[in-house]
Design a protein around this motif. Structure first.
Motif, PDB file in Angstrom:
ATOM      1  N   LEU A 204       0.829  -1.193   0.000  1.00 52.09           N
ATOM      2  CA  LEU A 204       0.000   0.000   0.000  1.00 52.09           C
ATOM      3  C   LEU A 204       0.866   1.248   0.000  1.00 52.09           C
ATOM      4  CD1 LEU A 204      -2.584  -1.078   2.729  1.00 52.09           C
ATOM      5  CD2 LEU A 204      -2.784  -1.306   0.260  1.00 52.09           C
ATOM      6  N   PRO A 205       0.410   2.333  -0.618  1.00 54.53           N
ATOM      7  CA  PRO A 205       1.175   3.581  -0.561  1.00 54.53           C
ATOM      8  C   PRO A 205       1.148   4.158   0.848  1.00 54.53           C
ATOM      9  CG  PRO A 205      -0.932   3.941  -1.646  1.00 54.53           C
ATOM     10  CD  PRO A 205      -0.804   2.461  -1.453  1.00 54.53           C
ATOM     11  N   VAL A 206       2.284   4.664   1.301  1.00 51.70           N
ATOM     12  CA  VAL A 206       2.413   5.242   2.639  1.00 51.70           C
ATOM     13  C   VAL A 206       2.719   6.720   2.480  1.00 51.70           C
ATOM     14  CG1 VAL A 206       3.623   5.166   4.842  1.00 51.70           C
ATOM     15  CG2 VAL A 206       3.221   3.056   3.575  1.00 51.70           C
ATOM     16  N   GLU A 207       1.852   7.568   3.059  1.00 56.72           N
ATOM     17  CA  GLU A 207       2.025   9.006   2.975  1.00 56.72           C
ATOM     18  C   GLU A 207       2.072   9.584   4.382  1.00 56.72           C
ATOM     19  OE1 GLU A 207      -1.201  10.509   0.722  1.00 56.72           O
ATOM     20  OE2 GLU A 207      -0.685   9.436  -1.124  1.00 56.72           O
ATOM     21  N   GLY A 208       3.116  10.378   4.648  1.00 56.12           N
ATOM     22  CA  GLY A 208       3.248  11.015   5.951  1.00 56.12           C
ATOM     23  C   GLY A 208       3.788  10.061   6.998  1.00 56.12           C
ATOM     24  N   ASP A 209       3.652  10.507   8.251  1.00 55.31           N
ATOM     25  CA  ASP A 209       4.147   9.699   9.375  1.00 55.31           C
ATOM     26  C   ASP A 209       3.145   9.682  10.527  1.00 55.31           C
ATOM     27  OD1 ASP A 209       4.353  12.325  10.013  1.00 55.31           O
ATOM     28  OD2 ASP A 209       6.414  12.251  10.756  1.00 55.31           O
ATOM     29  N   ASP A 210       1.845   9.826  10.211  1.00 53.03           N
ATOM     30  CA  ASP A 210       0.847   9.813  11.260  1.00 53.03           C
ATOM     31  C   ASP A 210       0.415   8.380  11.549  1.00 53.03           C
ATOM     32  OD1 ASP A 210      -0.414   9.281   8.929  1.00 53.03           O
ATOM     33  OD2 ASP A 210      -1.913  10.866   9.053  1.00 53.03           O
ATOM     34  N   GLU A 211      -0.669   8.251  12.330  1.00 53.81           N
ATOM     35  CA  GLU A 211      -1.123   6.917  12.726  1.00 53.81           C
ATOM     36  C   GLU A 211      -1.595   6.095  11.541  1.00 53.81           C
ATOM     37  OE1 GLU A 211      -1.840   9.679  14.149  1.00 53.81           O
ATOM     38  OE2 GLU A 211      -1.247   9.517  16.262  1.00 53.81           O
ATOM     39  N   VAL A 212      -2.236   6.762  10.569  1.00 52.29           N
ATOM     40  CA  VAL A 212      -2.684   6.026   9.385  1.00 52.29           C
ATOM     41  C   VAL A 212      -1.481   5.517   8.594  1.00 52.29           C
ATOM     42  CG1 VAL A 212      -4.008   6.186   7.251  1.00 52.29           C
ATOM     43  CG2 VAL A 212      -4.809   7.364   9.299  1.00 52.29           C
ATOM     44  N   ALA A 213      -0.436   6.345   8.495  1.00 54.34           N
ATOM     45  CA  ALA A 213       0.777   5.899   7.797  1.00 54.34           C
ATOM     46  C   ALA A 213       1.422   4.722   8.527  1.00 54.34           C
ATOM     47  CB  ALA A 213       1.765   7.058   7.674  1.00 54.34           C
TER      48      ALA A 213
ATOM     49  N   ALA B 262       2.505  -1.015   8.855  1.00 51.80           N
ATOM     50  CA  ALA B 262       2.340  -2.311   9.518  1.00 51.80           C
ATOM     51  C   ALA B 262       1.620  -3.298   8.608  1.00 51.80           C
ATOM     52  CB  ALA B 262       1.568  -2.132  10.834  1.00 51.80           C
ATOM     53  N   PHE B 263       0.627  -2.805   7.887  1.00 50.07           N
ATOM     54  CA  PHE B 263      -0.095  -3.684   6.971  1.00 50.07           C
ATOM     55  C   PHE B 263       0.809  -4.129   5.829  1.00 50.07           C
ATOM     56  CE2 PHE B 263      -3.274  -4.934   3.853  1.00 50.07           C
ATOM     57  CZ  PHE B 263      -4.175  -5.615   4.635  1.00 50.07           C
ATOM     58  N   ASN B 264       1.686  -3.238   5.361  1.00 51.02           N
ATOM     59  CA  ASN B 264       2.642  -3.631   4.326  1.00 51.02           C
ATOM     60  C   ASN B 264       3.587  -4.712   4.834  1.00 51.02           C
ATOM     61  OD1 ASN B 264       1.640  -1.948   2.358  1.00 51.02           O
ATOM     62  ND2 ASN B 264       3.039  -0.277   2.807  1.00 51.02           N
ATOM     63  N   GLY B 265       3.997  -4.576   6.110  1.00 50.35           N
ATOM     64  CA  GLY B 265       4.822  -5.638   6.680  1.00 50.35           C
ATOM     65  C   GLY B 265       4.088  -6.964   6.740  1.00 50.35           C
ATOM     66  N   MET B 266       2.812  -6.920   7.098  1.00 54.25           N
ATOM     67  CA  MET B 266       2.011  -8.142   7.110  1.00 54.25           C
ATOM     68  C   MET B 266       1.859  -8.711   5.706  1.00 54.25           C
ATOM     69  SD  MET B 266      -1.899  -8.680   8.435  1.00 54.25           S
ATOM     70  CE  MET B 266      -2.521  -7.825   6.988  1.00 54.25           C
ATOM     71  N   LEU B 267       1.661  -7.815   4.716  1.00 55.22           N
ATOM     72  CA  LEU B 267       1.552  -8.277   3.334  1.00 55.22           C
ATOM     73  C   LEU B 267       2.850  -8.924   2.865  1.00 55.22           C
ATOM     74  CD1 LEU B 267      -0.412  -5.388   1.563  1.00 55.22           C
ATOM     75  CD2 LEU B 267      -1.244  -7.655   2.143  1.00 55.22           C
ATOM     76  N   ALA B 268       3.981  -8.316   3.263  1.00 50.85           N
ATOM     77  CA  ALA B 268       5.266  -8.896   2.865  1.00 50.85           C
ATOM     78  C   ALA B 268       5.446 -10.286   3.473  1.00 50.85           C
ATOM     79  CB  ALA B 268       6.411  -7.966   3.295  1.00 50.85           C
ATOM     80  N   SER B 269       5.082 -10.422   4.748  1.00 51.89           N
ATOM     81  CA  SER B 269       5.183 -11.748   5.382  1.00 51.89           C
ATOM     82  C   SER B 269       4.236 -12.743   4.722  1.00 51.89           C
ATOM     83  CB  SER B 269       4.869 -11.630   6.878  1.00 51.89           C
ATOM     84  OG  SER B 269       5.768 -10.754   7.519  1.00 51.89           O
ATOM     85  N   LEU B 270       3.015 -12.291   4.435  1.00 47.68           N
ATOM     86  CA  LEU B 270       2.055 -13.178   3.790  1.00 47.68           C
ATOM     87  C   LEU B 270       2.509 -13.565   2.392  1.00 47.68           C
ATOM     88  CD1 LEU B 270      -0.678 -14.584   3.914  1.00 47.68           C
ATOM     89  CD2 LEU B 270      -1.738 -12.478   3.088  1.00 47.68           C
ATOM     90  N   SER B 271       3.077 -12.599   1.649  1.00 52.06           N
ATOM     91  CA  SER B 271       3.563 -12.906   0.307  1.00 52.06           C
ATOM     92  C   SER B 271       4.729 -13.884   0.358  1.00 52.06           C
ATOM     93  CB  SER B 271       3.982 -11.613  -0.396  1.00 52.06           C
ATOM     94  OG  SER B 271       4.490 -11.877  -1.681  1.00 52.06           O
TER      95      SER B 271
END
Length: 492
Positions: A241-250, A255-264
């Motif tokens: 997923l695209p990550v913009e900024g450094d707030d909680e949503v980013a 974290a979701f990208n890390g989960m996706l990488a582990s799942l992939s």
């Protein structure tokens, strides 16, 4: 068959995953626990609506408290100013009367100003302007006239109109009473209350609109993230997923990208495992099928194969079955992707090594094992550790020449135990040392030898599951050295 949300479902199905069953169970749970269901009603609302509602409530409460504070402060301030004014007038009037000056007000002036002056005596009342008697004996004003009190201030109602009454002593046995209507003050307070209510309502409406705008704009990244996650769930394309900024949503997207990488990575490992397993199973299965076909033909035609060839075919079939059994066992071991249990048990690695050595000696009768061990205790699973060490010794025995020596050392280091196994084989080339622990990887010179290519993969998986590491280097004698490192403690 019925169709629910695009999925076929048998009639009368009680599948707990069925949406209707879930709805029924939810309704049943709500009926059994109505208080809990009512307490969780807000969870059924959208996040944007909750933010809007909470913002509106917060601003409404703030406006209400502020308006109440302004109203009370204004009322107290107006009351204080009026009391001070009446006290000053009463004292000034008393001072003038002491000098015998006539201060009687014309009736028209009294009505216009709303201020009336009385002179009260201890045994009755004489007014300076109006014959009406708004006071009765026993009032605080008579107490001031009799010298029992220094001053009195109170609010009385005369003919349905509220008046503020102030009494100060004049002479012994008399007092000056000054009254003023509170109609003007009440009108000001009424207008102030109306204005406060109007602006409070406008503030609540504005807060609701502002909250809705903030929720809509502030939650836009969350909606984009939700849409991206739903797209991934629908298409199974594990693109980051695209990550913009450094707030909680980013941070959530990262974290979701890390989960996706582990799942992939896990999915790639599974796909590679299935592909490699299919490739490895094809050869023994083809050979096994060929031998079974030959035996079938031999049963049809007794002269098609002699007894010695038949015995060889049966031996080949047994060997292929053993190879398939080993391969399936290795695949089952590698398919175990669960982590080590938090508490398994403390085991002595030297005792496990002795058991593995006894098994390896039975398999490699022409090999010599040179063993030196120290006690080293690790927290782990004895069965998987024994399998890993046995695979390590079998690998060394397979590559060692007939009559060769396999050197085994278990030494206690600084916080780690090191197990090294050296053989006298051809060794491992530097470019192949990183791949010897990969699944199904086999060197060119080992493709003609027996084995599934999974033994060392199991070794690395077991060691890493026990927080250790496995490496391959060159032995001092020119062969291969496989080294396992385990955290733990010595018997000291």
């Amino acid at each position: 068959m019925t169709e629910v949300n695009g999925r076929a479902r048998p009639e009368g199905s009680d599948d707990p995953a069925d949406p209707e069953v879930i709805a029924d169970s939810s309704d049943s749970a709500a009926s059994q626990h109505p208080g809990e269901s009512d307490a969780r009603w807000h969870y059924r609302r959208s996040l944007a609506s909750r933010v809007t509602l909470l913002t509106t409530m917060a601003v409404g409460i703030a406006v209400a408290v502020l308006s109440l504070g302004v109203y009370v402060t204004a009322r107290m301030q107006l009351q204080s100013q009026l009391d001070n004014s009446l006290v000053d007038r009463a004292k000034a009037t008393a001072q003038v009367l002491r000098y015998g000056v006539d201060v009687r007000q014309p009736e028209s002036l009294a009505r216009a100003s709303g201020v009336v002056v009385y002179q009260v005596f201890g045994d009755g009342l004489t007014r300076l302007n109006d014959p009406n008697l708004p006071f009765s004996k026993g009032s605080p004003e008579f107490a001031v006239a009799n010298g029992e009190r220094k001053m009195s201030i109170r609010t009385v109602t005369v003919n349905g109109m509220e008046q503020r009454v102030v009494a100060v002593p004049l002479t012994k046995g008399s007092a000056i009473v000054v009254t003023q209507s509170l109609a003007d003050q009440r009108e000001v307070l009424t207008r102030l209350g109306g204005v406060s209510l109007l602006f409070g309502l406008l503030g609540v409406v504005g807060a609701g609109i502002a909250g809705w705008g903030v929720a809509r704009n502030g939650l836009r990244p969350v909606r984009r993230l939700t849409a991206s996650v739903e797209h991934i769930a629908r298409t199974e394309q594990l693109d980051p997923l695209p990550v913009e900024g450094d707030d909680e949503v980013a941070r959530l997207a990262s974290a979701f990208n890390g989960m996706l990488a582990s799942l992939s990575a896990s999915r790639d490992r599974q796909r590679r495992l299935v592909t490699d397993a299919g490739h490895e199973l094809r050869t023994p299965l083809t050979s096994l099928r060929t031998n079974v076909d030959l035996l079938t033909q031999a049963d049809i035609d007794q002269k098609a194969i002699d007894p010695e060839a038949r015995a060889e075919l049966l031996d080949d079939i047994r060997a292929q079955i053993d190879e398939l059994t080993t391969l399936i066992g290795d695949l089952t071991e590698l398919a175990r992707d669960e982590p080590l249990a938090p508490v398994v048990g403390e085991v002595d690695l030297s005792e496990i090594l002795d058991i593995a050595l006894a098994r390896a000696r039975r398999r490699a009768v022409d090999a010599t094992f040179d063993v030196e061990t120290d006690h080293w205790y690790v927290v782990g699973e004895a069965g998987s550790l024994e399998r890993a060490i046995t695979n390590l010794l079998d690998n060394a025995a397979k590559w060692s020449p007939a009559g060769g020596t396999i050197t085994v050392r278990l030494s206690a280091g600084d916080g780690v135990g090191v197990l090294t196994v050296d053989d006298e084989g051809p060794g491992i080339s530097p470019e192949a040392r990183e791949r010897v622990f990969d699944r199904f990887w086999r060197a060119e010179e080992s493709r003609s030898m027996t084995g599934s290519g999974l033994g060392l993969s199991i070794v690395r998986q077991v060691v890493e599951r026990h927080s250790g590491s496995a490496t391959a280097t060159e032995a001092p004698g020119g062969g291969a050295r496989l080294m396992l490192v385990f955290p733990g403690r010595s018997d000291a």
